[in-house]
Scaffold this active site. Structure first.
Site, PDB file in Angstrom:
ATOM      1  N   LYS A 113     -14.379   1.421 -21.625  1.00 42.74           N
ATOM      2  CA  LYS A 113     -15.716   0.937 -21.288  1.00 42.74           C
ATOM      3  C   LYS A 113     -15.758   0.281 -19.910  1.00 42.74           C
ATOM      4  O   LYS A 113     -16.797   0.257 -19.264  1.00 42.74           O
ATOM      5  CB  LYS A 113     -16.183  -0.088 -22.309  1.00 42.74           C
ATOM      6  CG  LYS A 113     -16.087   0.356 -23.738  1.00 42.74           C
ATOM      7  CD  LYS A 113     -17.112   1.396 -24.073  1.00 42.74           C
ATOM      8  CE  LYS A 113     -16.987   1.812 -25.520  1.00 42.74           C
ATOM      9  NZ  LYS A 113     -18.072   2.659 -25.970  1.00 42.74           N
TER      10      LYS A 113
HETATM   11  C1  LIG Z   1     -11.517   2.434 -28.115  1.00 39.73           C
HETATM   12  C2  LIG Z   1     -12.672   3.348 -28.337  1.00 39.73           C
HETATM   13  N1  LIG Z   1     -12.426   4.646 -28.540  1.00 39.73           N
HETATM   14  C3  LIG Z   1     -13.423   5.515 -28.762  1.00 39.73           C
HETATM   15  C4  LIG Z   1     -14.740   5.106 -28.820  1.00 39.73           C
HETATM   16  C5  LIG Z   1     -15.803   6.123 -29.055  1.00 39.73           C
HETATM   17  O1  LIG Z   1     -16.489   6.421 -27.864  1.00 39.73           O
HETATM   18  P1  LIG Z   1     -17.977   6.925 -27.908  1.00 39.73           P
HETATM   19  O2  LIG Z   1     -18.762   5.858 -28.608  1.00 39.73           O
HETATM   20  O3  LIG Z   1     -18.373   7.070 -26.496  1.00 39.73           O
HETATM   21  O4  LIG Z   1     -17.990   8.186 -28.680  1.00 39.73           O
HETATM   22  C6  LIG Z   1     -15.038   3.747 -28.629  1.00 39.73           C
HETATM   23  C7  LIG Z   1     -16.403   3.211 -28.684  1.00 39.73           C
HETATM   24  O5  LIG Z   1     -17.303   3.632 -28.092  1.00 39.73           O
HETATM   25  C8  LIG Z   1     -13.981   2.863 -28.351  1.00 39.73           C
HETATM   26  O6  LIG Z   1     -14.234   1.588 -28.083  1.00 39.73           O
HETATM   27  N1  LIG Z   2     -17.564   1.827 -29.655  1.00 40.64           N
HETATM   28  C1  LIG Z   2     -18.580   1.141 -28.960  1.00 40.64           C
HETATM   29  C2  LIG Z   2     -19.917   1.243 -29.619  1.00 40.64           C
HETATM   30  C3  LIG Z   2     -21.038   1.168 -28.635  1.00 40.64           C
HETATM   31  O1  LIG Z   2     -21.032   2.343 -27.882  1.00 40.64           O
HETATM   32  P1  LIG Z   2     -21.735   2.528 -26.491  1.00 40.64           P
HETATM   33  O2  LIG Z   2     -20.858   3.464 -25.759  1.00 40.64           O
HETATM   34  O3  LIG Z   2     -23.076   3.057 -26.760  1.00 40.64           O
HETATM   35  O4  LIG Z   2     -21.842   1.200 -25.807  1.00 40.64           O
HETATM   36  C4  LIG Z   2     -18.110  -0.284 -28.742  1.00 40.64           C
HETATM   37  O5  LIG Z   2     -16.929  -0.494 -28.584  1.00 40.64           O
HETATM   38  O6  LIG Z   2     -18.900  -1.200 -28.716  1.00 40.64           O
END
Ligand SMILES: Cc1ncc(COP(=O)(O)O)c(C=O)c1O
Ligand SMILES: N[C@@H](CCOP(=O)(O)O)C(=O)O
Length: 467
Positions: A113
């Site tokens: 993120k």
């Molecule tokens: C460590 C981790 N892996 C995978 C995901 C999944 O990614 P996305 O929500 O973009 O599918 C998340 C949360 O978004 C995450 O925090």
């Molecule tokens: N897995 C995410 C959930 C939120 O997803 P987002 O990509 O829409 O912000 C988290 O870790 O918070």
């Protein structure tokens, strides 16, 4: 100049600066670019001689148009990625023949993120500063978006940030990464519910147009186009380091809200040759069931050892549905209403069969075994989310000679219990977080009730106190 349209077809068309500050479209949809910028083979090849920040500026500037000057934007990507602890920002490591890990966890909060949120924090400063405006950010997290957004926004005068997380359903490291940030513009709310409840509340706050206008509500979740946009870059840089555009690459993506894998889809639309996009889920497997059956149906969220993917209503899936239905906003609105009223809907499998997506899921035991054998076989300690990607990637990859890259989305030290259970090794937090467990925490726990959460936010948003 790219303009942005809503997946439900009823909201105003916006420019990049407007889309960053707006978050959810006013018709409840998500913004997507009206057209995909295109990169030629030579342009893609030229990425090989650029550092990550310059590659980001090169690939993303077409999305920005004249909202920001090229030199200001390049300064932002340079500053955003200087906060990463690895010089390559997103390094690649090899696990075996034609098998790689894309390490996305070298940012300040140790998850993928940071790649988008470090940039988004700077975009907020730039866009709000030049307008003399303030915003109230309301976000939902299953653990990682929250800490990355808080790190990117803490102490910024133009922003108050309220992050909702599901009480007791994030790891202790994840919770502390959020709740030990004591800046006065940061507010952590533990909601007595699951992530889907938190995300539904955030969307409901956007859909209450009076509330959203009064507080100038803005989004740090992947609702915000800039989040997805920034994630496109690493598909290109890693693809190029493995021989693209002259060679196609496959990616296995641990998935929950469908933002990360949607960024890979966007990269393919922009010219990157992608052989397969493998959607890897834990036992909260709505996405895997969809790609294998055509049926998208909600069920309850089950807590797992990969808590950031404990999601059953995937926000960005709507962006994909929009393309799947020929960018017909009315069709998407109908499907989303069905999801609300009937709990699900189906699409014709023929729409999916020709795509680059495949999908599968990993049980808790399979995830633990994958962590264990990855350490044994490749001497690499991986977190449970990455392990889901590795397990499903191995299962779903086709037999072409395209390299398979699994996205390693978080540092193992964010999930020490699962990693220790699988391997006996306790992963240590990096130095800047080594005192995390002795820091003071600040949070409030609220019931899973929209009006209570809204009142809490209204009472504290400085934008209202200033009026
Ligand atoms: C460590 C981790 N892996 C995978 C995901 C999944 O990614 P996305 O929500 O973009 O599918 C998340 C949360 O978004 C995450 O925090
Ligand atoms: N897995 C995410 C959930 C939120 O997803 P987002 O990509 O829409 O912000 C988290 O870790 O918070």
């Amino acid at each position: 100049m790219v303009r942005y349209i809503s997946t439900r077809g009823e909201a105003p068309v916006l420019s990049f600066d407007e889309v960053v500050l707006t978050g959810l479209a006013r018709d409840g949809g998500l913004y997507v670019p009206e057209t995909w910028p295109q990169f030629s083979q030579d342009e893609i090849r030229s990425l090989a001689s650029m550092n990550y920040a310059d590659a980001a500026a090169f690939l993303l500037y077409p999305f920005i148009g004249d909202a920001i000057s090229k030199s200001d934007f390049t300064a932002m990507t340079t500053k955003a990625y200087a906060s990463f602890s690895h010089q390559a920002v997103v390094p690649l490591s090899q696990l075996g023949p034609n098998e790689f890990l894309m390490e996305l966890y070298h940012g300040p909060t140790l998850a993928f993120k940071d790649v988008a949120l470090q940039l988004l924090g700077l975009l907020y400063d730039h866009l709000l500063g030049s307008r003399g405006k303030r915003v109230t950010i309301v976000g939902a997290t299953s653990g990682d978006t929250g800490s990355a957004a808080i790190d990117a926004c803490r102490g910024r005068d133009a922003v108050d940030i309220f992050i909702l997380h599901p009480a007791g359903r994030v790891s202790e490291v994840q919770r502390r990464q959020m709740t030990t940030v004591l800046d006065s513009n940061v507010h952590n709310i533990a909601v007595e519910g699951d992530f889907d409840d938190c995300q539904a509340m955030v969307k409901a706050m956007f859909n209450d147009l009076a509330f959203r206008d009064e507080l100038a509500v803005s989004a740090v979740n992947s609702i915000n186009w800039a989040r997805v946009m920034a994630q496109i870059v690493y598909y290109f840089t890693v693809g190029v380091s493995l021989g693209s555009p002259d060679r196609a690459v496959s990616f296995s993506v641990p998935s929950g809200n469908f933002g990360d894998v949607y960024a890979g889809y966007a990269a393919s639309k922009m010219g990157l040759p992608v052989e397969q996009l493998i959607v890897a889920t834990n036992r909260n497997d709505i996405l895997s069931r969809f790609f294998n059956s055509g049926e998208y149906r909600k069920s309850g969220v089950d807590p797992t050892i990969s808590p950031s993917m404990d999601i059953q209503v995937s926000s960005n899936f709507e962006r994909f549905l929009f393309d799947l239905h020929g960018r017909d906003g009315v069709a998407v609105s109908d499907l989303m209403s069905k999801l609300d009223t009937d709990g699900g809907f189906s699409v014709n499998m023929s729409l999916l069969n020709e795509g680059i997506f495949s999908a599968g899921s990993s049980s808790e035991d399979e995830t633990l075994q994958t962590i264990q054998h990855t350490l044994q076989d490749s001497l690499k300690l991986v977190d449970p989310h990455t392990a889901v990607g590795l397990k499903v990637g191995a299962e779903c990859r086709n037999h072409s000679d395209a390299p398979l890259v699994t996205l390693s989305t978080a540092h193992p030290a964010k999930f020490p219990d699962a990693v220790e259970k699988a391997t006996g090794v306790h992963p240590e937090l990096p130095g800047h977080l080594s005192d995390l467990f002795t820091r003071e925490e600040r949070l409030v726990q609220l019931p899973n009730d929209l009006s209570t959460v809204k009142s809490y936010i209204r009472e504290r948003a400085r934008i209202l106190q200033a009026i």
